[in-house]
Design a protein around this motif. Structure first.
Motif, mmCIF file in Angstrom:
data_model
loop_
_atom_site.group_PDB
_atom_site.id
_atom_site.type_symbol
_atom_site.label_atom_id
_atom_site.label_comp_id
_atom_site.label_asym_id
_atom_site.label_seq_id
_atom_site.Cartn_x
_atom_site.Cartn_y
_atom_site.Cartn_z
ATOM 1 N N ILE A 363 -6.836 -4.734 3.752
ATOM 2 C CA ILE A 363 -5.679 -5.337 4.707
ATOM 3 C C ILE A 363 -3.767 -5.220 4.356
ATOM 4 N N TRP A 364 -3.913 -5.520 3.400
ATOM 5 C CA TRP A 364 -2.509 -5.710 2.918
ATOM 6 C C TRP A 364 -1.980 -4.334 3.232
ATOM 7 N N SER A 367 -1.288 -3.005 7.166
ATOM 8 C CA SER A 367 -0.790 -4.506 7.726
ATOM 9 C C SER A 367 0.864 -3.532 7.636
ATOM 10 N N TYR A 370 0.928 -0.576 9.244
ATOM 11 C CA TYR A 370 1.255 -1.108 11.408
ATOM 12 C C TYR A 370 2.396 -1.199 11.665
ATOM 13 N N LEU A 371 3.617 -1.747 10.701
ATOM 14 C CA LEU A 371 4.165 -1.945 11.057
ATOM 15 C C LEU A 371 5.692 -1.084 10.695
ATOM 16 N N TYR A 383 4.876 -8.202 15.918
ATOM 17 C CA TYR A 383 5.479 -7.995 14.393
ATOM 18 C C TYR A 383 4.746 -8.845 13.742
ATOM 19 N N ALA A 386 1.608 -8.784 12.754
ATOM 20 C CA ALA A 386 1.475 -7.343 11.113
ATOM 21 C C ALA A 386 1.744 -8.606 10.054
ATOM 22 N N TYR A 387 3.217 -9.546 10.239
ATOM 23 C CA TYR A 387 3.922 -9.775 9.247
ATOM 24 C C TYR A 387 2.840 -11.155 8.075
ATOM 25 N N VAL A 389 -1.067 -11.171 8.450
ATOM 26 C CA VAL A 389 -2.195 -10.754 8.322
ATOM 27 C C VAL A 389 -1.324 -10.088 6.724
ATOM 28 N N MET A 390 -0.140 -9.799 6.668
ATOM 29 C CA MET A 390 0.479 -9.026 5.383
ATOM 30 C C MET A 390 0.236 -9.825 4.441
#
Length: 499
Positions: A363-364, A367, A370-371, A383, A386-387, A389-390
């Motif tokens: 997942i990391w 993400s 995706y950024l 943004y 995504a942040y 989730v990361m």
């Protein structure tokens, strides 16, 4: 052989505070709590200047590559000094270590607060880091000794969340302060809190350790400084070299750094064979359950710290956000880390590391990639998602990796293991800042990377996040190699004591 008796209390043997079980002994919670609070405060400063970087670039007339050294230099100082913390924790009382380290941090903070320019500010950051260096390994080692094994996952999830949350909260605090005050107040406001922690420690913290005779090999410390310093310096030159602004090629310092690190390892092995005390006992690297989590954590720290440096630059340049907006943007990240860490600790105690680390790494990585696809038309919410989730995925890995690695060692190797783990973490963080800021500089493809157009800022951010996405694949590979069960010291480890 060197005396490897640890200088911290061992919960496996009854003490006046109580014996082993599934509850913390009386007084242990106070010790851990004070160390956690103080560690949070000093680590808050690691990424405190991330949001402030655009302001510092303008006020001090420096480039992004120079400005990132206010953070990279801080991390690098930690990486150089943390190897010596194994010696410090064995040689001195817990209370003495705490008071000395916090006093040094206060001096560095005062220097930074009243610095007249970039050079003195950088000196203040280095002195701050010199005081900070011992806190994480001291917290980890003490907690591993005092926390019963049955509750280790749940409590260590909270303890290890401190090094993850503090750097994430730092940019948020920075953005809030800078929206009303100048950058000096980032340090001025920290001073009374640090003094309060010092006074509280002086009155409340008791010695729970028994110092043992240990020697400090100065030459080993010098080799670590050369190895880590030259390596990260070389990495920091990559971006400037590509843009034609570097004072020298990065090849030479990187080569010197690698040679220095090899010499450091050889020196540690030679010292132990002579019956003296190494900075890092290399026997810890004979345990796969320690080495693999360590390697995965290095990939996590590379991106974790690097992205926290680059993201404020992207939000400012691509989306036109001010310092307050950027600070508020980053606040939920700390909350996400806290929430995931609390839940993850219970999962670790019941099911082990694999259900957290393997999906967390995937997942990391997704993400971060995706950024790298976002631009000025994507909007702040994409943004932010995504942040978050990361941040959550990173928390799924951080505490389990730390707990798994240290739990795989014998108790007498905890000081060395925590020092090595934290050193690798900080070195990776310093390298991550250098690499991703270099990628940002290269991606900007502009004469002055400190003043970019929106399109140039988008390109720079996408280049940095793409580099981060490539790095993240290493975490997935390492996560798959981690066993499904929680690590425990094996019988063969005992034989290593005299190896």
């Amino acid at each position: 052989m060197p005396n490897s008796t640890p200088a911290v209390a061992n919960p496996d043997h009854p003490t006046k505070d109580g014996g082993p079980g599934d509850r913390l002994a009386p007084g242990s919670a106070l010790v851990i709590g004070l160390l956690m609070g103080s560690t949070f405060l000093v680590l808050l400063n690691e990424m405190l200047l991330g949001v402030a970087l655009p302001t510092l670039i303008a006020d001090l007339g420096i480039t992004p590559s120079s400005g990132q050294w206010l953070t990279t230099g801080y991390l690098l100082t930690l990486a150089v000094l943390i190897p010596a913390t194994g010696y410090v924790m064995r040689r001195f009382h817990l209370r003495t270590i705490f008071l000395t380290a916090m006093s040094l941090f206060i001096v560095g903070t005062a220097i930074a607060a009243f610095a007249p320019g970039f050079g003195v500010l950088l000196v203040g950051r280095v002195v701050q880091a010199a005081g900070t260096a011992v806190f994480v390994p001291l917290l980890m080692t003490t907690a591993m000794r005092l926390i019963p094994e049955a509750r280790r996952g749940a409590i260590m999830a909270i303890v290890t969340a401190v090094p993850a949350i503090a750097p994430a909260v730092g940019p948020a605090v920075s953005g809030l302060v800078l929206s009303f005050l100048e950058w000096r107040w980032l340090f001025i406001l920290v001073l009374p809190l640090a003094v309060f922690a010092l006074v509280l420690g002086a009155f409340k913290l008791k010695n729970i350790t028994t110092p043992v005779h240990a020697t400090l090999d100065v030459f080993s410390l010098l080799l670590s400084a050369i190895g880590f310093g030259a390596l990260v310096f070389g990495l920091s030159l990559i971006g400037e070299s590509a843009s034609g602004h570097a004072l020298m090629s990065p090849i030479l310092p990187i080569a010197v750094g690698l040679v220095g690190l090899v010499a450091f390892v050889i020196r540690q092995q030679a010292i132990r064979r002579r019956g003296r005390d190494p900075l890092i006992d290399m026997r810890i690297f004979r345990t796969k359950s320690f080495v693999v989590p360590l390697i995965v954590m290095m990939f996590v720290a590379l991106n974790g710290f690097g992205i926290l440096l680059v993201l404020p630059l992207v939000l400012t340049g691509a989306l036109g956000m001010g310092t307050l907006a950027v600070g508020l943007f980053l606040v939920p990240g700390g909350a996400m880390i806290s929430l995931v860490s609390a839940v993850g600790g219970r999962i670790y105690d019941r099911f082990g590391p694999a259900p957290l680390i393997i999906p967390g790494s995937m997942i990391w990585t997704a993400s971060i990639w995706y950024l790298s696809t976002l631009n000025e038309t994507s909007g702040v919410w994409l943004y932010l998602v995504a942040y978050l989730v990361m941040s959550g995925a990173q928390a799924m890995m951080w505490a389990p990796l730390t707990t798994l690695a240290l739990s795989s060692l014998r108790s007498d190797l905890y000081p060395y293991g925590s020092a090595a783990f934290t050193t690798a973490q900080q070195l990776a963080g310093a390298a991550g800042g250098a690499v991703l800021v270099s990628a940002y500089t290269i991606g900007a493809d502009a004469v002055n990377a400190g003043r970019l157009s929106v399109a140039e800022a988008v390109d720079a951010g996408q280049a940095a996040f793409t580099a981060g996405g490539i790095i993240a694949f290493g975490a997935i590979v390492g996560a798959i190699l981690i066993g499904r069960r929680k690590a425990a010291p094996v019988a063969s480890d005992v034989a290593l004591q005299d190896a």
